[in-house]
Structures are given as structure tokens and as C-alpha cells.
Design a protein around this motif. Sequence first.
Motif, mmCIF file in Angstrom:
data_model
loop_
_atom_site.group_PDB
_atom_site.id
_atom_site.type_symbol
_atom_site.label_atom_id
_atom_site.label_comp_id
_atom_site.label_asym_id
_atom_site.label_seq_id
_atom_site.Cartn_x
_atom_site.Cartn_y
_atom_site.Cartn_z
ATOM 1 N N ILE A 182 -0.145 10.026 -6.246
ATOM 2 C CA ILE A 182 -0.459 10.434 -4.878
ATOM 3 C C ILE A 182 -0.877 9.177 -4.120
ATOM 4 C CG2 ILE A 182 -1.998 11.781 -3.394
ATOM 5 C CD1 ILE A 182 -2.178 13.835 -5.664
ATOM 6 N N THR A 183 -0.184 8.916 -3.000
ATOM 7 C CA THR A 183 -0.474 7.710 -2.223
ATOM 8 C C THR A 183 -1.161 8.007 -0.906
ATOM 9 O OG1 THR A 183 1.736 7.743 -1.239
ATOM 10 C CG2 THR A 183 1.430 6.422 -3.254
ATOM 11 N N ASP A 184 -1.039 9.237 -0.402
ATOM 12 C CA ASP A 184 -1.644 9.576 0.887
ATOM 13 C C ASP A 184 -1.843 11.082 0.959
ATOM 14 O OD1 ASP A 184 -2.591 9.007 3.530
ATOM 15 O OD2 ASP A 184 -0.690 9.738 4.329
ATOM 16 N N VAL A 185 -2.961 11.481 1.551
ATOM 17 C CA VAL A 185 -3.253 12.899 1.740
ATOM 18 C C VAL A 185 -3.897 13.094 3.101
ATOM 19 C CG1 VAL A 185 -4.630 14.860 0.946
ATOM 20 C CG2 VAL A 185 -3.621 13.319 -0.726
ATOM 21 N N ASP A 186 -3.367 14.035 3.846
ATOM 22 C CA ASP A 186 -4.028 14.569 5.036
ATOM 23 C C ASP A 186 -4.248 16.026 4.667
ATOM 24 O OD1 ASP A 186 -4.793 15.710 7.428
ATOM 25 O OD2 ASP A 186 -3.332 14.597 8.619
ATOM 26 N N PRO A 187 -5.476 16.424 4.292
ATOM 27 C CA PRO A 187 -5.734 17.711 3.641
ATOM 28 C C PRO A 187 -5.066 18.939 4.264
ATOM 29 C CG PRO A 187 -7.732 16.432 3.722
ATOM 30 C CD PRO A 187 -6.709 15.683 4.530
ATOM 31 N N ASP A 188 -4.936 18.979 5.550
ATOM 32 C CA ASP A 188 -4.334 20.156 6.165
ATOM 33 C C ASP A 188 -2.921 19.904 6.671
ATOM 34 O OD1 ASP A 188 -6.615 21.787 5.770
ATOM 35 O OD2 ASP A 188 -7.585 20.803 7.464
ATOM 36 N N ALA A 189 -2.323 18.763 6.299
ATOM 37 C CA ALA A 189 -1.012 18.448 6.860
ATOM 38 C C ALA A 189 0.022 17.955 5.852
ATOM 39 C CB ALA A 189 -1.150 17.412 7.971
ATOM 40 N N ARG A 190 -0.374 17.109 4.882
ATOM 41 C CA ARG A 190 0.645 16.567 3.989
ATOM 42 C C ARG A 190 0.030 15.911 2.749
ATOM 43 N NH1 ARG A 190 -0.259 12.776 7.517
ATOM 44 N NH2 ARG A 190 -0.605 10.673 6.771
ATOM 45 N N VAL A 191 0.897 15.803 1.727
ATOM 46 C CA VAL A 191 0.596 15.048 0.518
ATOM 47 C C VAL A 191 1.824 14.185 0.257
ATOM 48 C CG1 VAL A 191 0.114 15.154 -1.960
ATOM 49 C CG2 VAL A 191 -0.835 16.901 -0.435
ATOM 50 N N VAL A 192 1.610 12.873 0.056
ATOM 51 C CA VAL A 192 2.705 11.934 -0.185
ATOM 52 C C VAL A 192 2.583 11.410 -1.616
ATOM 53 C CG1 VAL A 192 3.826 9.800 0.568
ATOM 54 C CG2 VAL A 192 2.688 11.263 2.253
ATOM 55 N N ILE A 193 3.717 11.434 -2.323
ATOM 56 C CA ILE A 193 3.738 11.035 -3.728
ATOM 57 C C ILE A 193 4.815 9.983 -3.951
ATOM 58 C CG2 ILE A 193 4.190 11.827 -6.093
ATOM 59 C CD1 ILE A 193 3.110 14.577 -5.221
ATOM 60 N N ASP A 194 4.443 8.924 -4.655
ATOM 61 C CA ASP A 194 5.397 7.915 -5.107
ATOM 62 C C ASP A 194 5.912 8.410 -6.458
ATOM 63 O OD1 ASP A 194 6.813 5.486 -5.414
ATOM 64 O OD2 ASP A 194 5.126 4.593 -6.487
ATOM 65 N N LEU A 195 7.213 8.653 -6.548
ATOM 66 C CA LEU A 195 7.836 9.233 -7.741
ATOM 67 C C LEU A 195 8.779 8.214 -8.375
ATOM 68 C CD1 LEU A 195 8.672 11.645 -9.569
ATOM 69 C CD2 LEU A 195 10.265 12.296 -7.746
ATOM 70 N N THR A 196 8.534 7.918 -9.637
ATOM 71 C CA THR A 196 9.376 6.972 -10.365
ATOM 72 C C THR A 196 9.935 7.655 -11.605
ATOM 73 O OG1 THR A 196 7.977 5.134 -9.644
ATOM 74 C CG2 THR A 196 9.444 4.715 -11.508
ATOM 75 N N PHE A 197 11.263 7.670 -11.711
ATOM 76 C CA PHE A 197 11.922 8.127 -12.929
ATOM 77 C C PHE A 197 12.273 6.891 -13.742
ATOM 78 C CE2 PHE A 197 12.785 11.777 -10.214
ATOM 79 C CZ PHE A 197 12.530 12.826 -11.078
ATOM 80 N N GLU A 198 11.966 6.939 -15.038
ATOM 81 C CA GLU A 198 12.279 5.827 -15.930
ATOM 82 C C GLU A 198 13.450 6.168 -16.845
ATOM 83 O OE1 GLU A 198 8.449 5.363 -17.720
ATOM 84 O OE2 GLU A 198 7.540 4.780 -15.811
ATOM 85 N N LYS A 199 13.557 7.437 -17.256
ATOM 86 C CA LYS A 199 14.639 7.930 -18.107
ATOM 87 C C LYS A 199 14.997 9.340 -17.656
ATOM 88 C CE LYS A 199 13.361 5.339 -22.239
ATOM 89 N NZ LYS A 199 12.911 5.434 -23.609
ATOM 90 N N PRO A 200 16.173 9.808 -17.756
ATOM 91 C CA PRO A 200 17.352 9.171 -18.327
ATOM 92 C C PRO A 200 18.002 8.146 -17.389
ATOM 93 C CG PRO A 200 17.949 11.337 -17.542
ATOM 94 C CD PRO A 200 16.468 11.168 -17.316
ATOM 95 N N PHE A 201 17.528 8.041 -16.164
ATOM 96 C CA PHE A 201 18.012 7.015 -15.235
ATOM 97 C C PHE A 201 16.821 6.505 -14.445
ATOM 98 C CE2 PHE A 201 18.374 11.186 -13.313
ATOM 99 C CZ PHE A 201 17.737 11.024 -12.111
ATOM 100 N N ARG A 202 16.927 5.316 -13.914
ATOM 101 C CA ARG A 202 15.832 4.720 -13.153
ATOM 102 C C ARG A 202 16.034 5.005 -11.670
ATOM 103 N NH1 ARG A 202 12.677 1.844 -16.126
ATOM 104 N NH2 ARG A 202 11.693 0.615 -14.508
ATOM 105 N N SER A 203 14.964 5.456 -11.027
ATOM 106 C CA SER A 203 14.989 5.629 -9.573
ATOM 107 C C SER A 203 13.558 5.701 -9.067
ATOM 108 C CB SER A 203 15.766 6.889 -9.167
ATOM 109 O OG SER A 203 15.040 8.051 -9.499
ATOM 110 N N ARG A 204 13.431 5.464 -7.787
ATOM 111 C CA ARG A 204 12.118 5.554 -7.150
ATOM 112 C C ARG A 204 12.303 6.262 -5.821
ATOM 113 N NH1 ARG A 204 7.695 0.753 -6.614
ATOM 114 N NH2 ARG A 204 5.973 2.113 -5.991
ATOM 115 N N SER A 205 11.457 7.245 -5.574
ATOM 116 C CA SER A 205 11.554 8.058 -4.367
ATOM 117 C C SER A 205 10.168 8.326 -3.808
ATOM 118 C CB SER A 205 12.222 9.406 -4.680
ATOM 119 O OG SER A 205 13.489 9.224 -5.240
ATOM 120 N N THR A 206 10.156 8.788 -2.585
ATOM 121 C CA THR A 206 8.936 9.278 -1.963
ATOM 122 C C THR A 206 9.089 10.777 -1.790
ATOM 123 O OG1 THR A 206 8.588 7.198 -0.794
ATOM 124 C CG2 THR A 206 7.438 9.139 0.061
#
Length: 132
Positions: A47-71
Motif C-alpha cells: 500500500i503506497t497511498d490511502v485517502d480513507p474515504d476515497a481510495r487505496v493505491v497499491i504497488d503490485l509486483t508479479f515475480e512468477k510466472p512472469f515479471r510485471s509491475r502495476s499500480t
Amino acid sequence: LRRWQSWSPWEGLDPALRRRYEGSSSGPGAVYRWKGNRKAGQGRMEITDVDPDARVVIDLTFEKPFRSRSTTVFILEPVDGGTRVTWTMSGPKTFMSRVMGLFTSMDTLIGPDFERGLAQLKAAAEATPSAI
């Protein structure tokens, strides 16, 4: 993230899935790591950012079975008698995502999982506190 298991559409992919929590217990800095079979893969959410009544932002990293990074962003909007939750995921187009995009859209590929996860989130949120 410590309640992710109760509504994630992917938790059932590997009954032996290993989970680890790091950092804060909630809010920015809270980390969830998982490692599982080929279907569940391996990765990390923070979790990288939270506005309690509006949004939650997550940095998502997949390592396997393929590599990717998303928000990943959960947007919360008040509606009559409740809250509307919108779940989005965005990230750079990798070679693999471009190849997959030739055959199907990401919405077609992952949209049903998001819909199932949102339905499970609704059920968990509406459950009695002792059931959560």
C-alpha cells in the motif's frame, strides 16, 4: 492486506499458498507477499497511498510466472446506503502483455476476476463482524 484472503478472487488457486506480511499492519507501508504454485505465482503488494474515504493505491509486483509491475487502485464513492468500489490496474505494456493483447483484451482476461473479487468484498463487508 491482512483481510485480502477473505475476498481475493485468486486466494483459492493454491491451497498451500505461502503468505508473509511486512511493514505496517495497515495503510501506507503495509506489505503482502505470496508464493504459490504456477497458477498463483509469486509476488508482492504494498500500500503506497490511502485517502480513507476515497481510495487505496497499491504497488503490485508479479515475480512468477512472469515479471510485471502495476499500480492497483481501489476508488471508493459514497452511494445511497453504501459505497461503490471501483478496482483498476494499470502499468507499462511489457512484451508479454503486448503478445496477449493480440489475442484478447486485458479487461476480458482479468475483468471477471475483478468482478468476482468485488462481489466477495461486498459479502465480506456486509458480514457480521464476528464472521470477518
